[in-house]
Enzyme design. Structure first.
Site, PDB file in Angstrom:
ATOM      1  N   HIS A  51       0.816  -1.220   0.000  1.00  0.00           N
ATOM      2  CA  HIS A  51       0.000   0.000   0.000  1.00  0.00           C
ATOM      3  C   HIS A  51       0.853   1.276   0.000  1.00  0.00           C
ATOM      4  O   HIS A  51       0.676   2.157  -0.828  1.00  0.00           O
ATOM      5  CB  HIS A  51      -0.930   0.032   1.214  1.00  0.00           C
ATOM      6  CG  HIS A  51      -1.853  -1.162   1.304  1.00  0.00           C
ATOM      7  ND1 HIS A  51      -2.300  -1.827   0.196  1.00  0.00           N
ATOM      8  CD2 HIS A  51      -2.406  -1.785   2.364  1.00  0.00           C
ATOM      9  CE1 HIS A  51      -3.093  -2.829   0.583  1.00  0.00           C
ATOM     10  NE2 HIS A  51      -3.175  -2.825   1.898  1.00  0.00           N
ATOM     11  N   LEU A 111      -2.963  22.675   2.601  1.00  0.00           N
ATOM     12  CA  LEU A 111      -1.611  23.203   2.470  1.00  0.00           C
ATOM     13  C   LEU A 111      -1.384  24.174   3.612  1.00  0.00           C
ATOM     14  O   LEU A 111      -2.161  25.125   3.788  1.00  0.00           O
ATOM     15  CB  LEU A 111      -1.487  23.919   1.125  1.00  0.00           C
ATOM     16  CG  LEU A 111      -0.144  24.564   0.820  1.00  0.00           C
ATOM     17  CD1 LEU A 111       0.964  23.533   0.696  1.00  0.00           C
ATOM     18  CD2 LEU A 111      -0.234  25.378  -0.482  1.00  0.00           C
TER      19      LEU A 111
HETATM   20  C1  BG6 Z   1      -5.143  -4.693   4.289  1.00  0.00           C
HETATM   21  C2  BG6 Z   1      -4.286  -5.210   5.406  1.00  0.00           C
HETATM   22  O1  BG6 Z   1      -4.487  -4.848   3.081  1.00  0.00           O
HETATM   23  O2  BG6 Z   1      -5.426  -3.333   4.511  1.00  0.00           O
HETATM   24  C3  BG6 Z   1      -4.954  -4.986   6.741  1.00  0.00           C
HETATM   25  O3  BG6 Z   1      -4.040  -6.582   5.220  1.00  0.00           O
HETATM   26  C4  BG6 Z   1      -5.383  -3.552   6.911  1.00  0.00           C
HETATM   27  O4  BG6 Z   1      -4.101  -5.368   7.796  1.00  0.00           O
HETATM   28  C5  BG6 Z   1      -6.149  -3.072   5.689  1.00  0.00           C
HETATM   29  O5  BG6 Z   1      -6.197  -3.463   8.055  1.00  0.00           O
HETATM   30  C6  BG6 Z   1      -6.430  -1.583   5.754  1.00  0.00           C
HETATM   31  O6  BG6 Z   1      -7.286  -1.215   4.719  1.00  0.00           O
HETATM   32  P1  BG6 Z   1      -8.240   0.041   4.873  1.00  0.00           P
HETATM   33  O7  BG6 Z   1      -8.839   0.199   3.523  1.00  0.00           O
HETATM   34  O8  BG6 Z   1      -9.227  -0.294   5.928  1.00  0.00           O
HETATM   35  O9  BG6 Z   1      -7.364   1.180   5.280  1.00  0.00           O
END
Ligand code: BG6
Length: 498
Positions: free
Chosen positions: A250, A394
């Site tokens: 992510h 900002l």
């Molecule tokens: C997932 C992880 O990919 O993303 C989780 O495996 C995490 O651990 C989740 O809680 C978070 O996603 P979001 O969209 O709730 O921020």
């Protein structure tokens, strides 16, 4: 345009992700007319259920995002009538042949109804299952249930391996049965509205793009925090840890979009080419640029919060990090020497995901003395809050109105809730819609995945081989102090803490 049908099979239909995210996203797409007219949905799992039981199971979670007050029961009923179920083993081809027969039946009746006989019957499989059965399912689905006339695509959820080697092996195994074009590796952060907006912000605003380099940007911070622990997901989590769970995918994906050069066009391959380039320019992460932490139990306001190792699904004495901070560098002309700091953690004091861009000091600042000795406090900072309460603001210096010369820091503030009073689509809606349309821009290509693992694999190995103990932090705190020192070492102050 030729009309075709699409069947979407959710493999692992009784799992959490399917119930919480995939079926509701499919329903929202249906509600908004963003799914092809002639579609059918199949749930596939080992649990024995009838079609009716599956409909009951999912109807509970199909909450209407579109307008929470609207009564969407008619639409829901129409949607549920298109949902079917097939129970089977994950590695048995004959079970997938049975599914194939059912799919053909539905495809036939859709074609008949719509009088589009002879047109394409496309099939999408969503693998919402643990990684150890990915390959089995792909083997069975491709051999026994792929579309004889149209396209067959497979969406896979991370984890895509645990390191460079296992990820490459997984890719190899999948490619025995599928072409790269058929594989849609999902990273749901790429479906989030503000992540999608990053390129728009950068490339269509003259005031940002010229500043987007080492010349004006001092550091970039990518911050992810959750205010809850693993809560029953410890079994999965313990095998991966926060670096693999959040950073390697992510946060790194956000970084790549943030830092890439201007793509030739908005076409998927042009964008992915730029992302790969930036990932391949990154320095391999070193152990002394990482801090790991793990939450411990804590009592607050008479309530006690468990430690990570109290989770019954976590092995006693586990050293798996639930928090990590890291300093990353991109060794190219644009970003030479600019620290990209990442911080990700569970069971922290707040739940938030944001990008913070700290700019350099104004050279020869006329108003220096108004800021005392701390010039850092006077630098501009751009904050992109991905969630919750989506916003872009900002921080600027401004004169406080009045007869004397006093400055303060104010925000130029774009609050999504105020500016766009609509319910923002869930990331899964956009990604599912794209997969159905064959739009690959927001999915991870295999060379991107390789480049991403190359950055983190050595340090992950070292952490595990040396059995490095994570710094403990109380549940609900701001995380280990080590993260401050890491930032300070690179002359950075975390924006979310100041
Ligand atoms: C997932 C992880 O990919 O993303 C989780 O495996 C995490 O651990 C989740 O809680 C978070 O996603 P979001 O969209 O709730 O921020």
């Amino acid at each position: 345009e030729l009309e075709s049908t699409v069947s979407i099979t959710v493999v692992g239909a009784s799992g959490d992700l399917a119930k919480k995210k995939i079926f509701p996203a499919l329903f929202a797409l249906f509600y908004e007319d963003c799914i092809p007219k002639h579609f059918t949905i199949f749930g596939y799992a080992r649990t024995r259920l009838t079609d009716e039981e599956m409909r009951n199971m999912i109807s509970k979670t199909l909450a209407c995002r579109i307008d929470k007050r609207a009564n969407c029961s008619d639409k829901m009923e129409q949607f549920l009538q298109r949902c079917f179920y097939h129970s089977g083993e994950y590695g048995l081809e004959e079970n997938f042949s049975e599914l194939d027969r059912k799919l053909k039946e539905q495809e036939g009746s859709m074609q008949c109804l719509a009088q589009i006989v002879g047109r394409l019957a496309n099939r999408l499989f969503y693998l919402s299952i643990p990684p150890n059965i990915f390959v089995d399912v792909v083997r069975c689905a491709s051999r026994s249930a792929s579309s004889p006339t149209g396209w067959t695509r497979v969406i896979v959820e991370k984890p895509f391996g645990r390191d460079s080697q296992s990820s490459a092996e997984l890719t190899q195994s999948l490619k025995q049965y599928l072409t790269e074009d058929q594989i849609f590796r999902i990273d749901h952060y790429l479906g989030k509205e503000l992540v999608e907006n990053l390129s728009v912000l950068r490339f269509s605003n003259l005031v940002f793009e010229p500043l987007w380099s080492r010349q004006f940007i001092r550091n970039v911070q990518l911050i992810f925090s959750e205010d809850f622990g693993t809560e029953g997901r410890g079994g999965y989590f313990d095998n991966y840890g926060i670096i693999r769970d959040i950073m390697q995918n992510h946060l790194l994906q956000i970084l790549a979009l943030f830092a890439m050069e201007t793509p030739v066009s908005l076409a998927a391959e042009d964008i992915r080419n730029e992302k790969v380039k930036v990932l391949r320019s990154m320095r391999v992460l070193q152990l002394d640029d990482v801090v790991v932490g793990q939450y411990k139990g804590h009592t607050k306001g008479g309530r006690s919060y468990p430690a990570y190792v109290d989770d019954p699904t976590v092995p006693k004495g586990s050293l798996t990090p639930t928090f990590a901070a890291a300093a990353l560098f991109i060794d190219n002309a644009r970003w030479d020497g600019v620290p990209f700091l990442m911080k990700a953690g569970k069971a922290l004091h707040t739940g938030r995901a944001e990008i913070r861009v700290q700019f350099r000091h104004v050279p020869g600042n006329l108003y220096k003395r108004n800021f005392g000795s701390d010039l850092d406090k006077a630098t501009n900072e751009l904050v992109i809050r991905v969630q919750p309460d989506e916003a872009i603001y900002l921080k600027i210096n401004n004169k406080v109105p009045g007869l004397n010369m006093r400055l303060d820091r104010s925000n130029l503030n774009l609050l999504y809730a105020a500016r766009y009073p609509i319910e923002i689509p869930d990331a899964y809606e956009r990604l599912l819609m794209d997969a159905i349309e064959g739009e690959r821009r927001l999915f991870i290509r295999s060379d991107e995945l390789d480049a991403a693992w190359a950055i983190f694999t050595p340090v992950l190995k070292e952490l595990e081989e040396k059995r490095i103990a994570p710094e403990l932090y109380p549940y609900g705190s701001r995380g280990p102090v080590g993260a401050y020192y890491l930032a300070a070492k690179h002359n950075v102050r975390w924006g979310d803490l100041s």
